[in-house]
Design an enzyme around this catalytic site. Structure first.
Site, mmCIF file in Angstrom:
data_model
loop_
_atom_site.group_PDB
_atom_site.id
_atom_site.type_symbol
_atom_site.label_atom_id
_atom_site.label_comp_id
_atom_site.label_asym_id
_atom_site.label_seq_id
_atom_site.Cartn_x
_atom_site.Cartn_y
_atom_site.Cartn_z
ATOM 1 N N HIS A 52 0.817 -1.219 0.000
ATOM 2 C CA HIS A 52 0.000 0.000 0.000
ATOM 3 C C HIS A 52 0.850 1.268 0.000
ATOM 4 O O HIS A 52 0.344 2.351 -0.298
ATOM 5 C CB HIS A 52 -0.983 -0.011 1.177
ATOM 6 C CG HIS A 52 -0.378 0.287 2.516
ATOM 7 N ND1 HIS A 52 -0.065 -0.696 3.426
ATOM 8 C CD2 HIS A 52 -0.036 1.455 3.119
ATOM 9 C CE1 HIS A 52 0.435 -0.141 4.519
ATOM 10 N NE2 HIS A 52 0.460 1.161 4.359
ATOM 11 N N ASP A 65 0.125 -7.536 1.394
ATOM 12 C CA ASP A 65 0.618 -6.166 1.596
ATOM 13 C C ASP A 65 2.144 -6.109 1.608
ATOM 14 O O ASP A 65 2.749 -5.361 2.368
ATOM 15 C CB ASP A 65 0.055 -5.560 2.884
ATOM 16 C CG ASP A 65 0.162 -4.037 2.900
ATOM 17 O OD1 ASP A 65 0.297 -3.449 1.814
ATOM 18 O OD2 ASP A 65 0.127 -3.444 3.989
ATOM 19 N N SER A 88 4.680 2.566 7.927
ATOM 20 C CA SER A 88 4.335 1.408 7.088
ATOM 21 C C SER A 88 5.503 0.984 6.228
ATOM 22 O O SER A 88 6.124 1.801 5.552
ATOM 23 C CB SER A 88 3.138 1.746 6.192
ATOM 24 O OG SER A 88 1.972 1.916 6.945
#
Length: 488
Positions: free
Chosen positions: A128, A158, A229
């Protein structure tokens, strides 16, 4: 007659008393020392792993507004760009005659983190983080910047791998996730809100945490925020054991619950991405649900385990193997299916074309079946959003549930092989807490099938606003229930 030497006896008594007094005096001290727990020192770890962590910025080509934005709009957008936050939806103004054609320009899209897998420039991050980016910029700790090429990204796990043209880079050491223990200290390095090389620490709160995603997560209380992230989760041996991927938050910031992708799973995905740019997964063509305690006891299964087959894909591998709706799959390749979410992971990790054994519980007895694993269709590349005015208008009837939905396109119905439903345009508050996401397709509300927005609105109007409501979702090819509990 026994004669007593009183002088020697007194000496012995005095000596014994002294030893006893010393022992009693030292006992609390020794016990206190044994109970002391010193906090870990992370400085060596930061020096060891810090140079392997990178900052990732993504850019996208957007149409310049030529100064046509509303007053203060550009300043607000700059705030969101600077801190890597999702852009708000701002209504576009209608075009005016004789306005010059807008130009395309690259603007910051977001920030994230990553870490170096190999000395020749392979870098791992979250899918993402790079999804939809037109350009990916990687910054090393020595301030060198590189344009990165996306080798591959897998939305289901992911995980993404990008490559920069460099050599002699400091690669991380990959740790053994099976050795990771709940309560163990771990550390994260990343770029929260664009603040590069930020170090946070905490403990492992849980392992094998099921959040409804494809992989079981490592749960920690390490402070993770937007921008972290893709960064590494590091154990006290300086090894990367996970990729920081998600947080649980009602505010958008850290609330002490964060989730990391286990490194063993991430490595398996990355190896396929490096070889072919995509991940191959198996499927058998069933829609499944959890087995409740009441159901398990009533059908004679005993304890609640396995995956309840709610439907079987016509002509799919499971149907050909003899699987029926209502079966409970209790084993796959001899491994016990403890909960329904275990089955997709087991099947997904099996090479398509493999003949695998299934144990199913059917009407009081067990049956052994053999199924040939098929391949999951590859993720379709994300298309750039066209003009927002072309987007279907969302219904707000489900606002009390935190839902805004719109009509399904014929193309999406065909892709999902369904006759009807509504697409989730926004999921907030109660719906978000229940796990509903933007892009999900709702096919039933409170056990009532909804084919379109009109039927969805009618079903919602009949609900008791103070009671939980179940909605049946399609997320890609999988179906699942979410129980939305309205805020009282």
């Amino acid at each position: 007659m026994i004669q007593i030497d009183w002088k020697k006896l007194n000496a012995y008594v005095l000596t014994a008393a002294s030893v006893l007094t010393l022992t009693v005096a030292l006992a609390p001290v020794t016990s206190a020392v044994a109970q002391v727990r010193t906090l870990p020192d992370f400085t060596d770890l930061v020096e060891q792993v810090g140079p392997s962590v990178v900052n990732i910025r993504t850019l996208e080509k957007v149409t310049a507004r030529n100064g046509s934005g509303a007053p203060g709009e550009e300043e607000m957008l700059e705030f969101f760009r600077r801190f890597g936050l999702p852009m708000p939806n701002i209504p576009r103004q209608a075009p005016r005659p004789n306005r010059p054609a807008p130009d395309e320009e690259e603007q910051p899209r977001g920030v994230g983190s990553g870490f170096i897998l190999s000395a020749d420039g392979l870098i791992m991050t979250n899918a993402h983080v790079v999804d939809g980016a037109d350009e990916v910029i990687v910054t090393l700790t020595d301030k060198r910047e590189f344009k990165a090429k996306i080798i591959g990204a897998d939305k289901r796990s992911d995980v993404a791998v990008v490559k920069i043209e460099a050599t002699g880079l400091p690669a991380v050491k990959v740790g053994d996730v099976t050795r990771l223990k709940v309560g163990e200290w771990v550390m994260a390095i990343g770029s929260p809100f664009g603040l590069e090389n930020t170090v946070t620490a905490g403990i492992v709160s849980a392992k094998q945490r099921d959040t409804g995603d494809y992989l079981p997560f490592i749960q920690t209380d390490v402070a993770i925020n937007p921008g972290n992230s893709g960064g590494p989760l590091i154990n006290m041996r300086g090894e990367v054991v996970g990729i920081n991927s998600q947080i649980y938050s009602r505010s958008g910031g850290s609330m002490g619950i964060s989730f990391a992708i286990p490194m063993d799973e991430a490595v398996r995905v990355s190896e396929q991405l490096r070889v072919s740019g995509r991940v191959t997964r198996g499927r058998i063509g069933v829609q499944i649900d959890q087995v409740t305690k009441d159901v398990a006891e009533s059908i004679g299964l005993g304890k609640p385990q396995g995956a309840l087959v709610r439907s079987v894909e016509a002509g799919g591998p499971a149907e050909k193997a003899g699987v029926e709706a209502g079966d409970i799959i209790t084993k796959f390749e001899g491994k016990v299916v403890e909960k329904s979410s275990d089955l997709p992971r087991m099947v997904g990790g099996t090479k398509p074309g493999t003949r695998s054994s299934l144990t199913v519980f059917r009407r009081g007895g067990y049956k052994e079946l053999t199924v040939t694993i098929a391949e999951v269709e590859a993720d379709k590349p994300v298309r750039k959003a066209v003009d927002k005015d072309d987007k279907p208008k969302a219904s707000s009837a489900g606002q009390a549930l935190g839902l805004a939905v719109s009509e399904l396109t014929d193309a999406l119905k065909k892709e999902l092989k369904i006759k009807g439903g509504v697409k989730v345009e926004a999921a907030t508050d109660a719906a978000a807490r229940a796990g509903v996401r933007e892009g999900d397709v709702i096919v039933a509300v409170a056990n009532v099938t909804v084919a379109n927005v009109k039927e969805f609105d009618a079903a919602v109007q009949k609900l008791d606003k103070n009671k939980p409501v179940n909605v049946l979702l399609r997320r890609g090819e999988w179906a699942q229930y979410a129980v939305i509990r309205p805020t009282r």
